[in-house]
Design an enzyme around this catalytic site. Sequence first.
Site, PDB file in Angstrom:
ATOM      1  N   PHE B 268       0.815  -1.220   0.000  1.00  0.00           N
ATOM      2  CA  PHE B 268       0.000   0.000   0.000  1.00  0.00           C
ATOM      3  C   PHE B 268       0.848   1.269   0.000  1.00  0.00           C
ATOM      4  O   PHE B 268       0.396   2.324   0.432  1.00  0.00           O
ATOM      5  CB  PHE B 268      -0.979   0.003   1.192  1.00  0.00           C
ATOM      6  CG  PHE B 268      -1.653  -1.325   1.402  1.00  0.00           C
ATOM      7  CD1 PHE B 268      -2.598  -1.772   0.488  1.00  0.00           C
ATOM      8  CD2 PHE B 268      -1.322  -2.149   2.467  1.00  0.00           C
ATOM      9  CE1 PHE B 268      -3.212  -3.007   0.649  1.00  0.00           C
ATOM     10  CE2 PHE B 268      -1.919  -3.389   2.634  1.00  0.00           C
ATOM     11  CZ  PHE B 268      -2.867  -3.812   1.725  1.00  0.00           C
ATOM     12  N   ARG B 631     -11.504   0.553 -19.175  1.00  0.00           N
ATOM     13  CA  ARG B 631     -11.936  -0.828 -19.389  1.00  0.00           C
ATOM     14  C   ARG B 631     -11.546  -1.702 -18.191  1.00  0.00           C
ATOM     15  O   ARG B 631     -10.463  -1.555 -17.643  1.00  0.00           O
ATOM     16  CB  ARG B 631     -11.257  -1.379 -20.638  1.00  0.00           C
ATOM     17  CG  ARG B 631     -11.556  -2.857 -20.910  1.00  0.00           C
ATOM     18  CD  ARG B 631     -10.537  -3.474 -21.841  1.00  0.00           C
ATOM     19  NE  ARG B 631     -10.476  -2.759 -23.112  1.00  0.00           N
ATOM     20  CZ  ARG B 631     -11.382  -2.897 -24.083  1.00  0.00           C
ATOM     21  NH1 ARG B 631     -12.391  -3.694 -23.930  1.00  0.00           N
ATOM     22  NH2 ARG B 631     -11.266  -2.224 -25.193  1.00  0.00           N
ATOM     23  N   PRO B 635     -12.423  -8.795 -14.070  1.00  0.00           N
ATOM     24  CA  PRO B 635     -13.528  -8.362 -13.196  1.00  0.00           C
ATOM     25  C   PRO B 635     -13.364  -8.811 -11.748  1.00  0.00           C
ATOM     26  O   PRO B 635     -13.664  -8.070 -10.823  1.00  0.00           O
ATOM     27  CB  PRO B 635     -14.762  -9.008 -13.834  1.00  0.00           C
ATOM     28  CG  PRO B 635     -14.245 -10.083 -14.733  1.00  0.00           C
ATOM     29  CD  PRO B 635     -12.890  -9.632 -15.188  1.00  0.00           C
ATOM     30  N   LYS B 636     -12.870 -10.023 -11.554  1.00  0.00           N
ATOM     31  CA  LYS B 636     -12.801 -10.557 -10.186  1.00  0.00           C
ATOM     32  C   LYS B 636     -11.804  -9.765  -9.353  1.00  0.00           C
ATOM     33  O   LYS B 636     -12.104  -9.334  -8.242  1.00  0.00           O
ATOM     34  CB  LYS B 636     -12.406 -12.040 -10.232  1.00  0.00           C
ATOM     35  CG  LYS B 636     -12.457 -12.724  -8.887  1.00  0.00           C
ATOM     36  CD  LYS B 636     -12.240 -14.225  -8.989  1.00  0.00           C
ATOM     37  CE  LYS B 636     -13.503 -14.932  -9.440  1.00  0.00           C
ATOM     38  NZ  LYS B 636     -13.413 -16.393  -9.354  1.00  0.00           N
ATOM     39  N   GLN B 641     -10.196  -5.184  -5.647  1.00  0.00           N
ATOM     40  CA  GLN B 641      -9.384  -3.998  -5.395  1.00  0.00           C
ATOM     41  C   GLN B 641     -10.252  -2.832  -4.920  1.00  0.00           C
ATOM     42  O   GLN B 641      -9.874  -2.092  -4.004  1.00  0.00           O
ATOM     43  CB  GLN B 641      -8.632  -3.609  -6.673  1.00  0.00           C
ATOM     44  CG  GLN B 641      -7.322  -2.927  -6.366  1.00  0.00           C
ATOM     45  CD  GLN B 641      -6.523  -2.592  -7.609  1.00  0.00           C
ATOM     46  OE1 GLN B 641      -6.883  -2.995  -8.717  1.00  0.00           O
ATOM     47  NE2 GLN B 641      -5.457  -1.864  -7.439  1.00  0.00           N
ATOM     48  N   LYS B 704      -7.464   2.084 -17.046  1.00  0.00           N
ATOM     49  CA  LYS B 704      -6.803   3.000 -16.124  1.00  0.00           C
ATOM     50  C   LYS B 704      -6.741   2.344 -14.752  1.00  0.00           C
ATOM     51  O   LYS B 704      -7.426   1.371 -14.477  1.00  0.00           O
ATOM     52  CB  LYS B 704      -7.571   4.326 -16.041  1.00  0.00           C
ATOM     53  CG  LYS B 704      -7.642   5.062 -17.373  1.00  0.00           C
ATOM     54  CD  LYS B 704      -8.141   6.491 -17.216  1.00  0.00           C
ATOM     55  CE  LYS B 704      -9.635   6.595 -17.180  1.00  0.00           C
ATOM     56  NZ  LYS B 704     -10.130   7.974 -17.390  1.00  0.00           N
ATOM     57  N   GLY B 707      -6.317   1.386  -7.949  1.00  0.00           N
ATOM     58  CA  GLY B 707      -5.841   1.116  -6.591  1.00  0.00           C
ATOM     59  C   GLY B 707      -6.030   2.305  -5.667  1.00  0.00           C
ATOM     60  O   GLY B 707      -6.376   2.142  -4.491  1.00  0.00           O
ATOM     61  N   GLU B 708      -5.801   3.494  -6.173  1.00  0.00           N
ATOM     62  CA  GLU B 708      -5.903   4.694  -5.328  1.00  0.00           C
ATOM     63  C   GLU B 708      -7.357   5.154  -5.200  1.00  0.00           C
ATOM     64  O   GLU B 708      -7.839   5.407  -4.099  1.00  0.00           O
ATOM     65  CB  GLU B 708      -5.057   5.846  -5.898  1.00  0.00           C
ATOM     66  CG  GLU B 708      -3.749   5.449  -6.567  1.00  0.00           C
ATOM     67  CD  GLU B 708      -2.701   4.860  -5.657  1.00  0.00           C
ATOM     68  OE1 GLU B 708      -2.621   5.272  -4.493  1.00  0.00           O
ATOM     69  OE2 GLU B 708      -1.963   3.959  -6.122  1.00  0.00           O
TER      70      GLU B 708
END
Lengths: 326, 747, 214
Positions: B268, B631, B635-636, B641, B704, B707-708
């Site tokens: 992180f 895009r 998906p999982k 995330q 794109k 995570g943030e």
Amino acid sequence: MKQFQYQRASTQQSVLDAISKPGTKIIAGGTNLVDHMKHGIIAPDKLVDITHLPLKGITPTKTGIHLGTLALNSAVAEDALVLQKQPLISMALRAGSSQQLRNMATVGGNIMQRTRCTYFYDTTMPCNKREPGTGCGALEGYNRMHAIFGASDKCIAVHPSDMCVALAALGASVIVVGKKGQRLIPFNEFHRLPDDHPELDNHLAKDEMIIGVDIPDNNFAKNSYYLKVRDRQSYAFALVSVAAALELSGTTIKKARLAMGGVAHKPWRLFEAEKFMEGKPVSEDTFKQAAQIAMQGAKAYENNAFKLKLAPASIVEALKHAAGIV
Amino acid sequence: MPTRYINRSTLQHSNIPTIPPLQQQMNKLNHPKSSTGPSRVDGRLKVTGAAKYSAEYELSGLVYGVLVGSTITKGVIKSIDTQKALRAPGVLAVITHFNTPVVPGYVPEKGKPEPEKSPLRVFYDDKIVFNGQPIALVIADTFERAQFAGSLVKAEYTEDKHITRLTDHLDKGFTPGEMFGMTPEYSRGTVAAWNTAPVKLEQEYIIPSEVHNPMELHACIARWDAENKFTVWTKTQGVKETQNELAAFFKLPPENIQVNSKFVGGAFGSALQVWSHEVAAVIGAKVVKRPVKLLLSRQDMFTSVGYRPHTWQKIGIGATADGKLVGITHNAVGQTSAYEDFAEFPTGVSRYLYACPNVDTHYKIVSLNVGSPIWMRGPGEATGTFALESAIDELSYQLNIDPIELRMKNYAETDPQSNKPYSSKFLNEAYKMGAEHIGWSERSAKPGSVTKDGLLVGYGVSGGVFSADREPATVKATMMADGMLVLQTAVSDIGPGTGTAMVAVAAETMGIPAEKVRFDLGDSSYPNAPQQGGSTIASSVGSAVYMACTDLKEKFQQLIGNGGKDQPDYVKVLKEHNLNKLEVVTDSKAGSEVDKYQMYSWSVHFVVVHVHPATGVVKVDKVACVADSGRIISPKTARSQIIGGAVMGIGMALTEEAVYDHRYGRLVNSNFVDYHVPVNADIPQIEALFVNKPDPIINPIGAKGMGEISLIGMAAAVANAVYNATGKRIRTLPITPDKLVEWDVVS
Amino acid sequence: MEKEKNHSRPVEESDVKDNSRRDFLKKSALMTAVALTPVAAARAAEMHMDERLAQVFEKMPLHLEINGVAHNLMVEPRSTLLDILREQLDLTGTKKGCDMGQCGACTVHVDGHRVNSCLTLGIMVNGKKVTTIEGLAKGDQLHPMQEAFLKHDGFQCGYCTPGQIMSAVACVREGHANSEHEIREYMSGNICRCGAYPNIVNAIQEVKEGGMAI
């Protein structure tokens, strides 16, 4: 962790022999002791392992329930007899710790567990409990978790147990045995207030061991509640906890039991508030007045003033749940 | 056949978006379930315990290192008694600044003075700059013995007066230098215009220091392989950066240092740089001439590998009566250490989230006697957004305008800072999706007016945004004779599922099953890849994988010579041409599009909370998070995330705070008992929703990062929901029961 | 299967820094070995004496059945089950996340009950059966809980995962998986910093509802 000698005890007598020597500690679940040893809080020369003694039983007695000192916290929490007769104990146990730790921790160990005060744990900090004479780090330090009742200028730590709060409310007795034989200590007299000797958590003599707990029968089973307020929903120590037990006659309170955790150096039984409620009607107002009585003598420090609000609010909430008026 | 090296840095974007199989799954991808889509390619290793993390390599002759930390906060070491430790069983060495071999990169060049600021130079001199700073490394043959011996090391100090409380020293703030093109000072239009607006407010918002606390403890095994060569197995978000930083410290060519980080147990942000314990492990291995394993304790994790800095913010915001923003003034002061200037620009978000004509922002940092902070998930924006999106919410109540409507009224169609068009922005759609999902129409505009089962109910919303970047990345793609496609690049996977996503991109591009693709990472000998930070991997490495696969396919087509009409049978072609493999190495990086467009990922967080009116206990009841991040490739893992960011955001909002005893300058809750990260019982089902529209500009795969943005805005959404439930505005995180508890004395 | 394994690394002659320790055996000629308790041996070692001798007396035999395999070990009483698994037996599937009973990453089953191996002294579980994450699958066939974690993505980084799965299996076996609420409460001793909690709950519910004997 310092190296130590390990002995598996096969009789009670061998335990008593072992602990009569300085530097020897009893180990059972180890969840508290091993933690302390890892932190360098204590460094025993020898551990005597009592987990093979036949003290695991949870059994009915003529006057109540007997919990063997080695009964696991998880076993007590789910025991049919406990659930039927003393559900408050089960509720308190399930509010504490995690299932993994409850699978290791014992009744005796839970009673003997020491404060979670951060200054006690950090060996670079002053702490009269860990090292008498070094001062109390919490007194003018970070004391959000600390006592509002019965503290001294030597120590403002709180006792961390949930189970003990329920046992105190229910008037249990701790059975201890020493060289001189067996004695019964009323639960409320087992743990100490810090006074001038915070290094002593309780009145167990150095050469004594706990062998069990007796819980007397009562009529609280239908109207018991354990409320624990904490910073997250589970697996955290109490900011404040309340054990409430009522015996009702219609809408009148016949008997009341009330104790708090997270507020004092010992499970904090609220005798005056109990007495006040007896004979009074079940109502939010009764409970609020009881809470105010309970708070008499409370004293806050820099970071725990919120407990002066949280404690009475929690008492009312717990009593409402116990009485079934939520 | 020689490897063909293709450099296609100026990429033509005419072929976007072109990955057809994903289109068919589109509906599912807007709102995947936990079981939707392929599972992780490394999942089996993780669920069986076979995945090896840094501390888990059993090397011949391995010994154990334990660090001893300073017990004072500022001063100098007078002496260190190591005799007892040296005599303890199994101890091989005790290393301190008195006897350490010189780390050449620590020493200033000849004739140059000591640098005023530098990363912590472990065992360099006698100076103590924060409490817990490593002062000794004890090495023994077992972990238990090293740890015990560590407890025997005692130091004496001359203590100086320290300062550690940010809010007592806001006046000592200074303006940090520019970073990532961000300037600490910014204004457009009229300064303090907010103050002239008909409806306005000015408030302070404070976040405490928050600690990353990945579950895996930072660990490093170091082994010298020759006089001038060593290998480390370490927790890092970038094996190449670690290689380069270690090379600079030890003044060795980077290729002499092998960095392995195959599995990273979360980070992180905490593994974005080389820390002192890694250097210490390398020093230790040199001294004892054996591989040394150095594992930080959980306590060390709070002091030695960074944290999100305690930050004070003040926002002045004003609007017209109908809700058009007039001006925003945003001031922030964050803490840094006395030895490094760490800056993360929390005020940035006020410049570009809304179309607002008058904006001025100022950001300062204060040097305290604490360890250095480091970027933590959503750095800068997570902090800034808590303030800005709380202020926007406050404004919405003052204006009596729905908070979503207020945001739509000030929706930025082009970037307010640069006036450039966005590469893509569907934030308004995200708001619609989320509002519908959470049941926003059920929200009462009157705070404290809704109860359910005796609990106060509140709805909150916040937007989130983070820069969408594409860093240079190189991928080597090899089609083996057996039809296995092997991809190699020096990226780390700290948990988002990089391998899984990259395999998906490759499988689709090559037209082969995912089982026929292997993605190798975490090895500094592989081709260059960026650090896993700043949400850039899907965009950067994903593009590189896509381009490498395209190149490889082209190479096959050239072999066949049929003009690329049919999907080649790779195994057959290799066999026919007597080749045992076909390989490309493809470079990929952003082109001129970055000058023409502004690129961001966007998110919206919707939260319903239940607040216990008597005790002030807050329980998050419902969460819906919507990501507009181009895009969706996998998906999982994308869903996980988003959920993970929301959970960390709930921690930021409700439970997490690193607490100092400022008398000693020492943390008092550096453990999981007193520092509360959320547990399972704190977290409800969390719905992750995706706009899932490809970004046609940013890169050839249209993806794109997320995570943030999964975290950014979450804390404000929770705080806003708490206000809606209770009428109490909490501007200092975390929102613990003590801040909400009520008790009315009865007569 | 009986397996003799002890990976502790003896200190080599070259490691010994203090010559006086080598003389210990000579000096201790008057001492009988039986009189040397482990603590005395530790003290002896602290007092410049030979650590190899100290080591012998500091260790105790430990018999454990781990994942169906018998292990006869020599361990220091202070060694935790976690460190024995990870550092002596290379069973690194069991994770160290805090070492203080505060995170659950080290969860294993001892005689079928989930416990924190970081607070369990190895010597205290002498003679017991230990199951770790490595012992859950049957050969290539994953345990249903492992399958469910895979399917529902009950993890990201994977570090807390072995502990979560061991805890989850126990949670179902104990009968504490009867509702989402109950699962969350009984899984709260396992911290996941990646925040996979909802997926973990989904995985456990699937196993529970599948009704398979686990």
